[in-house]
Scaffold this active site. Structure first.
Site, PDB file in Angstrom:
ATOM      1  N   GLY A  49       0.779  -1.245   0.000  1.00  0.00           N
ATOM      2  CA  GLY A  49       0.000   0.000   0.000  1.00  0.00           C
ATOM      3  C   GLY A  49       0.803   1.283   0.000  1.00  0.00           C
ATOM      4  O   GLY A  49       0.393   2.288  -0.574  1.00  0.00           O
ATOM      5  N   ASP A 105       0.651   3.393   4.330  1.00  0.00           N
ATOM      6  CA  ASP A 105      -0.370   4.125   3.563  1.00  0.00           C
ATOM      7  C   ASP A 105      -1.440   4.716   4.461  1.00  0.00           C
ATOM      8  O   ASP A 105      -1.804   5.883   4.334  1.00  0.00           O
ATOM      9  CB  ASP A 105      -0.999   3.217   2.482  1.00  0.00           C
ATOM     10  CG  ASP A 105      -1.544   1.895   3.029  1.00  0.00           C
ATOM     11  OD1 ASP A 105      -1.423   1.623   4.242  1.00  0.00           O
ATOM     12  OD2 ASP A 105      -2.093   1.114   2.221  1.00  0.00           O
ATOM     13  N   ASP A 108      -5.637   2.630  10.403  1.00  0.00           N
ATOM     14  CA  ASP A 108      -7.079   2.486  10.605  1.00  0.00           C
ATOM     15  C   ASP A 108      -7.294   2.074  12.063  1.00  0.00           C
ATOM     16  O   ASP A 108      -7.296   2.922  12.951  1.00  0.00           O
ATOM     17  CB  ASP A 108      -7.571   1.447   9.585  1.00  0.00           C
ATOM     18  CG  ASP A 108      -9.061   1.304   9.537  1.00  0.00           C
ATOM     19  OD1 ASP A 108      -9.756   2.315   9.488  1.00  0.00           O
ATOM     20  OD2 ASP A 108      -9.561   0.156   9.526  1.00  0.00           O
ATOM     21  N   ASP A 164      -5.501  -0.147  -1.940  1.00  0.00           N
ATOM     22  CA  ASP A 164      -6.275  -1.071  -2.770  1.00  0.00           C
ATOM     23  C   ASP A 164      -7.584  -1.481  -2.133  1.00  0.00           C
ATOM     24  O   ASP A 164      -7.803  -1.318  -0.934  1.00  0.00           O
ATOM     25  CB  ASP A 164      -5.466  -2.352  -2.991  1.00  0.00           C
ATOM     26  CG  ASP A 164      -5.451  -3.232  -1.738  1.00  0.00           C
ATOM     27  OD1 ASP A 164      -5.098  -2.711  -0.657  1.00  0.00           O
ATOM     28  OD2 ASP A 164      -5.819  -4.412  -1.825  1.00  0.00           O
ATOM     29  N   ARG A 170      -4.854   0.428  -7.010  1.00  0.00           N
ATOM     30  CA  ARG A 170      -3.621   1.043  -6.492  1.00  0.00           C
ATOM     31  C   ARG A 170      -3.066   2.090  -7.453  1.00  0.00           C
ATOM     32  O   ARG A 170      -2.363   3.000  -7.054  1.00  0.00           O
ATOM     33  CB  ARG A 170      -2.533  -0.024  -6.272  1.00  0.00           C
ATOM     34  CG  ARG A 170      -2.869  -1.046  -5.208  1.00  0.00           C
ATOM     35  CD  ARG A 170      -1.612  -1.832  -4.866  1.00  0.00           C
ATOM     36  NE  ARG A 170      -1.894  -3.058  -4.141  1.00  0.00           N
ATOM     37  CZ  ARG A 170      -2.061  -3.154  -2.829  1.00  0.00           C
ATOM     38  NH1 ARG A 170      -2.007  -2.075  -2.087  1.00  0.00           N
ATOM     39  NH2 ARG A 170      -2.289  -4.311  -2.248  1.00  0.00           N
TER      40      ARG A 170
END
Ligand code: IMP
Ligand code: MG
Length: 186
Positions: A49, A105, A108, A164, A170
């Site tokens: 990522g 990236d 979360d 992605d 991506r």
């Protein structure tokens, strides 16, 4: 790639445009340059990522630095973290006494990186900090300090600029919110 390209058909809206991303990446590169001046720094890109962000960011850091990559397991074909973290590709070098910057990236739940930070902490680095393009603070489940990040974003599933869904999107140059019907049909 222009924004009428077919790949954009699955995108509900563009959250972050390529030009605003470039501005923030440049600012972050300057900040990292100032903070790590005179230090032996190694940037670890988390595959896959972070690859687009990583390649842009390192070209905005005016320091001699080393690059390395790690791959850790992520969501598979789901939009939520399984909580099970696995190292798929480890570092090819010793980080003892070195200043490590982990480049991701998106943070979360924070579970992936808090696990990884724990692993790296046992390897006697001089410091280990986190640098993430995106941060979704509302979804945090594991405590994690993200020292460097470009954007805080709301709780939506986003793709593009390296991120992605089920390995696709991506290569979108912008970051967009994926249409719900795309991931609900899987
Ligand atoms: P965490 O362990 O929940 O913090 O998950 C982090 C990883 O989940 C990231 O490295 C991404 O691979 C993936 N992820 C989390 N949110 C998104 C998203 O909105 N789009 C794409 N991938 C995401
Ligand atoms: Mg990832």
């Amino acid at each position: 790639m222009n924004r009428n390209a077919e790949l954009y058909n699955d995108i509900e809206s563009i959250l972050l445009d390529r030009d605003e991303i470039a501005v923030k990446v440049k600012e972050l590169g300057a900040r990292i340059t100032a903070d790590y001046k005179g230090k032996d720094v190694i940037l670890i890109g988390i595959l896959k990522g972070a690859m687009v962000f990583f390649s842009d960011l390192i070209r905005e850091i005016d320091l001699p630095l080393d690059v390395e990559f790690m791959a850790i397991s992520s969501y598979g074909r789901s939009t939520k973290s399984s909580g099970v973290v696995q190292i798929l590709k480890d570092l090819g070098c010793d980080i003892t006494g070195r200043h490590v910057l982990v480049v991701e990236d998106i943070v979360d739940s924070g579970m992936t990186l808090s696990y990884l930070k724990g692993v790296l902490a046992t390897r006697h680095a001089a410091s280990v900090e986190i640098c993430s393009l995106l941060d979704k603070p509302a979804r945090r489940r594991a405590p994690l300090e993200v020292k460097y990040s470009c954007f805080n974003i709301p709780d939506a599933f986003v793709v593009g600029y390296g991120l992605d869904f089920a390995e696709k999107y991506r290569n979108l140059p912008d970051i967009g919110v994926l249409k719900k019907e795309v991931y609900e049909n899987i």
